[in-house]
Design a protein around this motif. Sequence first.
Motif, PDB file in Angstrom:
ATOM      1  N   MET A 160      41.542   9.529  62.476  1.00  0.00           N
ATOM      2  CA  MET A 160      42.386   8.551  61.797  1.00  0.00           C
ATOM      3  C   MET A 160      41.951   7.124  62.095  1.00  0.00           C
ATOM      4  O   MET A 160      42.107   6.239  61.253  1.00  0.00           O
ATOM      5  CB  MET A 160      43.846   8.767  62.165  1.00  0.00           C
ATOM      6  CG  MET A 160      44.421   9.975  61.462  1.00  0.00           C
ATOM      7  SD  MET A 160      46.181  10.124  61.635  1.00  0.00           S
ATOM      8  CE  MET A 160      46.257  11.129  63.091  1.00  0.00           C
ATOM      9  N   ILE A 198      39.659   5.388  59.511  1.00  0.00           N
ATOM     10  CA  ILE A 198      40.154   5.120  58.163  1.00  0.00           C
ATOM     11  C   ILE A 198      40.707   3.697  58.101  1.00  0.00           C
ATOM     12  O   ILE A 198      41.599   3.335  58.861  1.00  0.00           O
ATOM     13  CB  ILE A 198      41.253   6.132  57.763  1.00  0.00           C
ATOM     14  CG1 ILE A 198      40.687   7.553  57.805  1.00  0.00           C
ATOM     15  CG2 ILE A 198      41.806   5.805  56.378  1.00  0.00           C
ATOM     16  CD1 ILE A 198      41.719   8.631  57.650  1.00  0.00           C
ATOM     17  N   GLN A 240      49.951  20.091  57.146  1.00  0.00           N
ATOM     18  CA  GLN A 240      49.478  19.146  56.141  1.00  0.00           C
ATOM     19  C   GLN A 240      49.017  19.943  54.934  1.00  0.00           C
ATOM     20  O   GLN A 240      47.997  20.612  54.965  1.00  0.00           O
ATOM     21  CB  GLN A 240      48.335  18.289  56.685  1.00  0.00           C
ATOM     22  CG  GLN A 240      47.821  17.287  55.686  1.00  0.00           C
ATOM     23  CD  GLN A 240      46.548  16.589  56.118  1.00  0.00           C
ATOM     24  OE1 GLN A 240      46.082  16.755  57.228  1.00  0.00           O
ATOM     25  NE2 GLN A 240      45.969  15.817  55.226  1.00  0.00           N
ATOM     26  N   ILE A 245      44.691  13.537  52.267  1.00  0.00           N
ATOM     27  CA  ILE A 245      44.675  12.178  51.740  1.00  0.00           C
ATOM     28  C   ILE A 245      43.325  11.949  51.074  1.00  0.00           C
ATOM     29  O   ILE A 245      42.389  12.728  51.268  1.00  0.00           O
ATOM     30  CB  ILE A 245      44.950  11.129  52.832  1.00  0.00           C
ATOM     31  CG1 ILE A 245      43.815  11.075  53.854  1.00  0.00           C
ATOM     32  CG2 ILE A 245      46.283  11.385  53.503  1.00  0.00           C
ATOM     33  CD1 ILE A 245      43.928   9.926  54.828  1.00  0.00           C
ATOM     34  N   LEU A 301      41.088   3.990  52.658  1.00  0.00           N
ATOM     35  CA  LEU A 301      42.184   4.792  52.117  1.00  0.00           C
ATOM     36  C   LEU A 301      42.405   4.482  50.647  1.00  0.00           C
ATOM     37  O   LEU A 301      42.515   3.323  50.256  1.00  0.00           O
ATOM     38  CB  LEU A 301      43.474   4.503  52.895  1.00  0.00           C
ATOM     39  CG  LEU A 301      44.697   5.284  52.432  1.00  0.00           C
ATOM     40  CD1 LEU A 301      44.557   6.749  52.834  1.00  0.00           C
ATOM     41  CD2 LEU A 301      45.959   4.686  53.011  1.00  0.00           C
ATOM     42  N   LEU A 330      49.241   9.763  56.131  1.00  0.00           N
ATOM     43  CA  LEU A 330      48.439   9.275  57.256  1.00  0.00           C
ATOM     44  C   LEU A 330      49.347   8.799  58.388  1.00  0.00           C
ATOM     45  O   LEU A 330      49.162   9.175  59.545  1.00  0.00           O
ATOM     46  CB  LEU A 330      47.528   8.133  56.791  1.00  0.00           C
ATOM     47  CG  LEU A 330      46.694   7.440  57.866  1.00  0.00           C
ATOM     48  CD1 LEU A 330      45.638   8.383  58.422  1.00  0.00           C
ATOM     49  CD2 LEU A 330      46.043   6.178  57.308  1.00  0.00           C
ATOM     50  N   GLU A 331      50.346   8.001  58.061  1.00  0.00           N
ATOM     51  CA  GLU A 331      51.246   7.466  59.088  1.00  0.00           C
ATOM     52  C   GLU A 331      52.147   8.547  59.677  1.00  0.00           C
ATOM     53  O   GLU A 331      52.496   8.495  60.853  1.00  0.00           O
ATOM     54  CB  GLU A 331      52.070   6.310  58.524  1.00  0.00           C
ATOM     55  CG  GLU A 331      51.231   5.094  58.193  1.00  0.00           C
ATOM     56  CD  GLU A 331      50.413   4.577  59.376  1.00  0.00           C
ATOM     57  OE1 GLU A 331      50.912   4.581  60.523  1.00  0.00           O
ATOM     58  OE2 GLU A 331      49.251   4.180  59.159  1.00  0.00           O
ATOM     59  N   ARG A 375      50.022  10.277  62.194  1.00  0.00           N
ATOM     60  CA  ARG A 375      49.875   9.383  63.349  1.00  0.00           C
ATOM     61  C   ARG A 375      51.156   9.421  64.205  1.00  0.00           C
ATOM     62  O   ARG A 375      51.099   9.479  65.425  1.00  0.00           O
ATOM     63  CB  ARG A 375      49.585   7.963  62.868  1.00  0.00           C
ATOM     64  CG  ARG A 375      49.127   7.031  63.951  1.00  0.00           C
ATOM     65  CD  ARG A 375      48.867   5.622  63.450  1.00  0.00           C
ATOM     66  NE  ARG A 375      48.100   5.512  62.220  1.00  0.00           N
ATOM     67  CZ  ARG A 375      46.776   5.439  62.153  1.00  0.00           C
ATOM     68  NH1 ARG A 375      46.048   5.501  63.248  1.00  0.00           N
ATOM     69  NH2 ARG A 375      46.164   5.311  60.992  1.00  0.00           N
ATOM     70  N   ILE A 419      42.831  13.949  60.627  1.00  0.00           N
ATOM     71  CA  ILE A 419      43.555  14.310  59.404  1.00  0.00           C
ATOM     72  C   ILE A 419      42.530  14.834  58.394  1.00  0.00           C
ATOM     73  O   ILE A 419      41.381  14.392  58.386  1.00  0.00           O
ATOM     74  CB  ILE A 419      44.339  13.105  58.842  1.00  0.00           C
ATOM     75  CG1 ILE A 419      45.249  13.519  57.691  1.00  0.00           C
ATOM     76  CG2 ILE A 419      43.411  11.967  58.457  1.00  0.00           C
ATOM     77  CD1 ILE A 419      46.260  12.445  57.304  1.00  0.00           C
ATOM     78  N   VAL A 462      40.878  14.987  54.907  1.00  0.00           N
ATOM     79  CA  VAL A 462      40.740  14.017  53.807  1.00  0.00           C
ATOM     80  C   VAL A 462      39.837  14.574  52.723  1.00  0.00           C
ATOM     81  O   VAL A 462      39.001  15.443  52.976  1.00  0.00           O
ATOM     82  CB  VAL A 462      40.164  12.662  54.299  1.00  0.00           C
ATOM     83  CG1 VAL A 462      40.994  12.076  55.409  1.00  0.00           C
ATOM     84  CG2 VAL A 462      38.718  12.807  54.743  1.00  0.00           C
TER      85      VAL A 462
END
Length: 82
Positions: free
Chosen positions: A9, A12, A39, A43, A54, A61-62, A65, A72, A74
């Motif tokens: 993360m 990003i 998940q 993203i 992003l 994402l948040e 986090r 994460i 992606v």
Amino acid sequence: MPNQIPLRMDDIYVPAKRKKTLEAERVDALAHDILENGQTTPIRVREGKGRYVLLEGLHRLEAMRALGEERIVVYVTQARLH
């Protein structure tokens, strides 16, 4: 089809314009959903100037986090050329 990869993360970059759209309530709701279901939707990012930028998925994402995750999943997509 875009490449799907796990990414740190911290690698990003979130543009300032996109950060302004962050809603804490949505992050909390997504964090709870991710705890229950994992998940489910990666993203989207693009490569740009030696970093990943992003495109879509700020709240996911948040939420990840907030859950203490360091990586994460992606989708890496190509930037459009006009």
